[in-house]
Scaffold this motif. Sequence first.
Motif, short mmCIF file in Angstrom:
data_model
loop_
_atom_site.label_atom_id
_atom_site.label_comp_id
_atom_site.label_asym_id
_atom_site.label_seq_id
_atom_site.Cartn_x
_atom_site.Cartn_y
_atom_site.Cartn_z
N PHE A 198 0.84 -1.20 0.00
CA PHE A 198 0.00 0.00 0.00
C PHE A 198 0.89 1.25 0.00
O PHE A 198 1.89 1.31 0.69
CB PHE A 198 -0.91 -0.01 1.25
N THR A 199 0.47 2.24 -0.76
CA THR A 199 1.18 3.50 -1.10
C THR A 199 2.12 3.33 -2.28
O THR A 199 2.58 4.32 -2.84
CB THR A 199 1.99 4.12 0.08
N MET A 200 2.42 2.08 -2.68
CA MET A 200 3.26 1.85 -3.85
C MET A 200 2.52 1.04 -4.90
O MET A 200 3.13 0.44 -5.78
CB MET A 200 4.54 1.11 -3.44
N HIS A 201 1.21 1.02 -4.80
CA HIS A 201 0.38 0.13 -5.62
C HIS A 201 -0.29 0.83 -6.80
O HIS A 201 -1.04 0.19 -7.55
CB HIS A 201 -0.73 -0.46 -4.74
N MET A 247 7.07 -3.84 12.68
CA MET A 247 5.83 -3.25 13.18
C MET A 247 5.36 -2.10 12.29
O MET A 247 4.15 -1.95 12.05
CB MET A 247 6.03 -2.76 14.62
N PHE A 248 6.29 -1.30 11.79
CA PHE A 248 5.92 -0.19 10.91
C PHE A 248 5.30 -0.72 9.61
O PHE A 248 4.23 -0.24 9.18
CB PHE A 248 7.16 0.65 10.61
N LEU A 249 5.94 -1.71 8.99
CA LEU A 249 5.44 -2.24 7.72
C LEU A 249 4.13 -3.00 7.90
O LEU A 249 3.23 -2.93 7.06
CB LEU A 249 6.50 -3.15 7.07
N ILE A 250 4.01 -3.74 9.01
CA ILE A 250 2.78 -4.48 9.27
C ILE A 250 1.61 -3.51 9.48
O ILE A 250 0.52 -3.70 8.92
CB ILE A 250 2.95 -5.41 10.49
N SER A 251 1.83 -2.45 10.27
CA SER A 251 0.75 -1.49 10.54
C SER A 251 0.31 -0.79 9.25
O SER A 251 -0.89 -0.66 8.98
CB SER A 251 1.24 -0.44 11.55
N LEU A 252 1.28 -0.37 8.45
CA LEU A 252 0.95 0.32 7.20
C LEU A 252 0.21 -0.61 6.24
O LEU A 252 -0.78 -0.21 5.59
CB LEU A 252 2.24 0.83 6.54
N SER A 253 0.64 -1.87 6.15
CA SER A 253 0.01 -2.82 5.23
C SER A 253 -1.41 -3.16 5.66
O SER A 253 -2.33 -3.20 4.84
CB SER A 253 0.85 -4.10 5.15
N HIS A 281 -4.87 -8.76 -0.58
CA HIS A 281 -4.28 -10.06 -0.23
C HIS A 281 -2.77 -9.94 0.00
O HIS A 281 -2.22 -10.58 0.89
CB HIS A 281 -4.56 -11.07 -1.34
N MET A 282 -2.12 -9.12 -0.82
CA MET A 282 -0.68 -8.96 -0.67
C MET A 282 -0.33 -8.22 0.64
O MET A 282 0.75 -8.42 1.19
CB MET A 282 -0.11 -8.19 -1.86
N SER A 283 -1.23 -7.37 1.13
CA SER A 283 -0.98 -6.69 2.40
C SER A 283 -0.96 -7.69 3.55
O SER A 283 -0.11 -7.60 4.45
CB SER A 283 -2.02 -5.60 2.64
N MET A 284 -1.88 -8.66 3.51
CA MET A 284 -1.87 -9.71 4.53
C MET A 284 -0.63 -10.59 4.40
O MET A 284 0.01 -10.97 5.40
CB MET A 284 -3.14 -10.56 4.40
N LEU A 285 -0.25 -10.90 3.16
CA LEU A 285 0.94 -11.72 2.90
C LEU A 285 2.20 -11.03 3.42
O LEU A 285 3.04 -11.64 4.09
CB LEU A 285 1.04 -12.01 1.41
N SER A 287 2.42 -8.71 5.71
CA SER A 287 2.40 -8.61 7.17
C SER A 287 2.86 -9.90 7.83
O SER A 287 3.66 -9.89 8.76
CB SER A 287 0.99 -8.25 7.65
N SER A 288 2.35 -11.03 7.34
CA SER A 288 2.74 -12.31 7.94
C SER A 288 4.20 -12.64 7.67
O SER A 288 4.87 -13.24 8.50
CB SER A 288 1.84 -13.43 7.42
N MET A 289 4.70 -12.23 6.52
CA MET A 289 6.10 -12.51 6.19
C MET A 289 7.04 -11.70 7.07
O MET A 289 8.14 -12.14 7.40
CB MET A 289 6.35 -12.19 4.71
N MET A 290 6.63 -10.49 7.48
CA MET A 290 7.48 -9.64 8.29
C MET A 290 7.60 -10.12 9.73
O MET A 290 8.45 -9.66 10.49
CB MET A 290 6.96 -8.19 8.29
N THR A 291 6.76 -11.06 10.16
CA THR A 291 6.86 -11.59 11.52
C THR A 291 8.03 -12.55 11.66
O THR A 291 8.47 -12.82 12.79
CB THR A 291 5.58 -12.31 11.91
N LEU A 292 8.53 -13.12 10.57
CA LEU A 292 9.60 -14.12 10.56
C LEU A 292 9.24 -15.33 11.41
O LEU A 292 10.11 -16.00 11.98
CB LEU A 292 10.93 -13.52 11.03
N ASN A 293 7.94 -15.60 11.50
CA ASN A 293 7.44 -16.76 12.23
C ASN A 293 7.31 -17.93 11.26
O ASN A 293 7.00 -17.73 10.08
CB ASN A 293 6.09 -16.39 12.86
#
Length: 439
Positions: A198-201, A247-253, A281-285, A287-293
């Motif tokens: 988001f913001t680059m879409h 946290m910044f990228l997850i919140s923005l997404s 869908h990519m925003s959820m993807l 966000s989950s990828m940034m958790t490194l879980n």
Amino acid sequence: MMKFNLMLMMMIMITFYNCQNFLLFNIMMIIVMLFLFIINFNSMLFESNIIYEMFNSNLSNYLMLLSLWILLIMLLTLNKTTIELKMCILTMLFLLLMLMNAFSVNNLFYFFIFFEGSLIPTLYLILGWGLYYERIQASLYMILYTMLGSIPLLIMISKVLMDYSTSNLMILKMMNMNYSNMHYFMFILAFLMKLPMFTMHLWLPKAHVEAPVFGSMILAAIMLKLGSYGLYQINLMMMNLTLNNSMFLISLSMIGGIYLSMKCLMQIDSKILIAYSSVVHMSMLLSSMMTLNNLGMLGAMMMMIAHGLSSSGMFLLINIIYERSKSRSLLINNGLINLIPSFMLMNFLICSSNMATPPTLNLFSEILMMSSLLNFNLILFSIIMLLSLLSSFYSLYLYSFLSHGQLKFNMKFSFNINSKEYLIMMLHWIPLNLLMFNF
């Protein structure tokens, strides 16, 4: 990988010399490549050192398999009446060659070359077979956004080569790369724009609307996954910096996903609606990828495959309707369940897959991604709940407008869906339900 490259080069040569029935030959060769890939799927991972270097993760294997599958469907959408059929097939094969190598190489510099090389055939598909004159503006948007992010990436790859004297991804992942947050964002900017975040879409809806159906299919199914695959590799190289900025990228997404979900409910152009739903869908993807879980990474990998099939199927469905009614407007294309009830069943199946209903792969991937995000921070619970609710709303909105309502009088005898189009739609829907058992 070498045998696949040789087969692709042979297909390009045969198509270039305009041999008889080259379209059928290419379809048969892609089917053969799919069978070879599936047969060797498990054994080729650790067969030798060379294979281990090329096929470094299950994610790359699945994305290469998805690329072959989507290209087979793209070839099936073509017919002898397609303008400049030979050049169209050559462009698709060259794009497949770039994508297969981008997903297989284990060198950061080579990945950058193939990552940027895939832009050229995609641009040619939009410019050559786009629908309206605005395709030039859409292509310019795509070029500017991609090149703007690629320059910092090239600078950082050069810096890594000078600092560590290697660009091997396996070696770089084992090193603790001490860079600043600015360097990290320079690394991932190109992938965030390709994802897109988001913001680059802003380039994506324009590119989707002006692209032909096979251009929209490859954009939604593969090109967006190229950005997520690159982000996946960079995150594993810089795990500390990823957690610092997550946290910044997850919140923005997540907030951007909610905003774009509401924007989907305002659209009357069905193709723009599906394009915005891809960004959601990519925003959820992301966000989950940034958790490194582990759950987040597995859920993101599943979402790449699931979204590639469901989004491509939705673009194809809208194009089939557009070819009959000559309009993408939801105000004109409504009440079609009275005219083509069997095809509206396909509409229901694809839209339900897009909103993650069981037993599709989308459901399982979203459960894993939500679990990962809640494990990362419980504050995200309300945002996830709202995003899931709105995501189901716009899928129901699209289905209900197309299927129900008053049938327009001038469309009563203009629809006849052939068996080939039903087959192509089923080639999207069946893997979505069967792949879940494999995962």
